[in-house]
Design an enzyme around this catalytic site. Structure first.
Site, short mmCIF file in Angstrom:
data_model
loop_
_atom_site.label_atom_id
_atom_site.label_comp_id
_atom_site.label_asym_id
_atom_site.label_seq_id
_atom_site.Cartn_x
_atom_site.Cartn_y
_atom_site.Cartn_z
N ASP A 84 20.02 -59.73 22.87
CA ASP A 84 20.15 -58.71 23.91
C ASP A 84 21.02 -57.57 23.41
OD1 ASP A 84 18.70 -60.21 25.65
OD2 ASP A 84 20.42 -61.00 26.76
N LYS A 108 17.55 -56.20 26.32
CA LYS A 108 17.91 -56.34 27.73
C LYS A 108 19.38 -56.01 27.93
CE LYS A 108 16.61 -59.63 30.29
NZ LYS A 108 16.27 -60.95 30.84
N MET A 119 26.98 -57.09 37.59
CA MET A 119 25.97 -56.03 37.80
C MET A 119 26.27 -55.25 39.06
SD MET A 119 22.63 -58.20 36.61
CE MET A 119 23.23 -59.79 37.13
C1 LIG Z 1 22.53 -59.59 33.08
S1 LIG Z 1 24.20 -59.99 33.43
C2 LIG Z 1 24.54 -61.12 32.12
C3 LIG Z 1 25.72 -62.02 32.39
C4 LIG Z 1 26.01 -62.95 31.24
N1 LIG Z 1 24.95 -63.92 31.07
C5 LIG Z 1 27.34 -63.67 31.41
O1 LIG Z 1 27.34 -64.90 31.52
O2 LIG Z 1 28.38 -63.01 31.41
C6 LIG Z 1 25.00 -58.50 32.89
C7 LIG Z 1 26.32 -58.29 33.64
O3 LIG Z 1 27.32 -59.14 33.08
C8 LIG Z 1 28.57 -58.48 33.11
N2 LIG Z 1 29.03 -58.32 31.73
C9 LIG Z 1 28.45 -58.81 30.63
N3 LIG Z 1 29.18 -58.53 29.54
C10 LIG Z 1 30.27 -57.85 29.98
C11 LIG Z 1 31.41 -57.28 29.37
N4 LIG Z 1 31.61 -57.38 28.05
N5 LIG Z 1 32.32 -56.65 30.14
C12 LIG Z 1 32.16 -56.56 31.47
N6 LIG Z 1 31.10 -57.06 32.12
C13 LIG Z 1 30.17 -57.71 31.39
C14 LIG Z 1 28.35 -57.14 33.81
O4 LIG Z 1 28.59 -57.31 35.19
C15 LIG Z 1 26.88 -56.90 33.52
O5 LIG Z 1 26.34 -56.01 34.48
#
Ligand SMILES: C[S@@+](CC[C@H](N)C(=O)[O-])C[C@H]1O[C@@H](n2cnc3c(N)ncnc32)[C@H](O)[C@@H]1O
Length: 252
Positions: free
Chosen positions: A35, A57, A170
């Site tokens: 991703d 993604k 998100m």
């Molecule tokens: C599609 S979801 C994926 C979540 C991921 N599978 C997890 O367990 O963290 C994407 C969301 O995860 C959060 N996210 C993922 N990586 C991040 C990061 N490095 N800093 C802040 N938020 C993050 C945000 O809210 C983003 O909109």
């Protein structure tokens, strides 16, 4: 040779937050489908000659449809390859890992799942906020603020407003609506809240506020990096001296 697939969590960004198992599987893979949020240092663990495929993604923005990704995993696995499907955070927390799992099971392709550190846990650690804390918070709810229609999904707002820690994934676009729903359901406007963008990465940015003002602060801060919002009394325990109450665009 029989192909197989590994659904692997890459953690929130800092390569040191990868598990040893994830690192080993990335190094062994024939194909790595990753991703947008997976960084170069993690991908550098792949062996020379491995195929690295950006399936693009990120945060609800899909450059490749989920069905196409499912098919791609199957195609490589059926060709006898070991496919690592590398996903930000944990594959089973808002990662659509379940859909990939179902597709592989249906096709009879051997699959294993390797957990990753989900963003809520990484943000709690980064801010030094215990997500549960005796006498302060007895629960952690991870919720999405974004549905297929790009809108705020329905939640049991009254239950969420009753207390415990909320980790909002998100949530940037729908945060004004989400906080309004919580306020309307009776959560105090003074409830501490924080928003962390690009958590655990060198350009991590933090904002501290309250349920009443965090949405306005995030909007004013701008930036389009992935952002996690934490809401709850435990956020009042955050260590703020690293970056302080800094707007997203002003943070170091
Ligand atoms: C599609 S979801 C994926 C979540 C991921 N599978 C997890 O367990 O963290 C994407 C969301 O995860 C959060 N996210 C993922 N990586 C991040 C990061 N490095 N800093 C802040 N938020 C993050 C945000 O809210 C983003 O909109």
């Amino acid at each position: 040779m029989k192909g197989r697939a590994s659904l692997v969590g890459a953690g929130p960004g800092d390569p040191e937050l990868l598990t040893l198992k994830a690192a080993r599987l990335i190094a062994e893979a024939d194909v790595v489908l990753y991703d947008k949020l997976v960084g170069a240092e993690v991908l550098a663990l792949a062996r020379p000659g491995a195929r690295l495929v950006d399936v693009g993604k990120r945060c609800g923005r899909h450059s490749m449809q989920q069905e196409a990704i499912n098919r791609l995993i199957l195609t490589h696995a059926r060709a006898g390859r070991h496919v690592v499907r590398l996903k930000g955070g944990d594959p089973f927390v808002f990662g659509r890992g379940g859909e990939e799992l179902e597709s592989l099971r249906e096709a009879g392709v051997p699959v294993e799942v390797v957990p990753g550190i989900t963003t809520a846990l990484a943000v709690g650690a980064a801010l030094q906020v215990p997500l549960t804390h005796r006498g302060v918070s007895r629960s952690l709810t991870m919720l999405t603020a974004h549905n297929h229609a790009d809108a705020l999904p329905e939640h049991d707002w009254a239950a969420l407003a009753r207390g415990g820690t909320l980790a909002v994934y998100m949530g940037v676009r729908t945060l004004p609506l989400l906080t309004a729903r919580l306020l309307a359901a009776g959560m105090a406007a003074a409830t501490p809240a924080a928003a962390v963008q690009n958590a655990t990465l060198p350009h991590e940015q933090r904002l501290f506020g309250t349920l009443g003002d965090i949405a306005a602060q995030v909007t004013a801060g701008g930036g389009d990096g992935p952002t996690l919002v934490l809401i709850g009394e435990v956020v009042g325990m955050a260590r703020r001296d690293a970056l302080g109450d800094t707007a997203l665009h002003e943070a170091a």
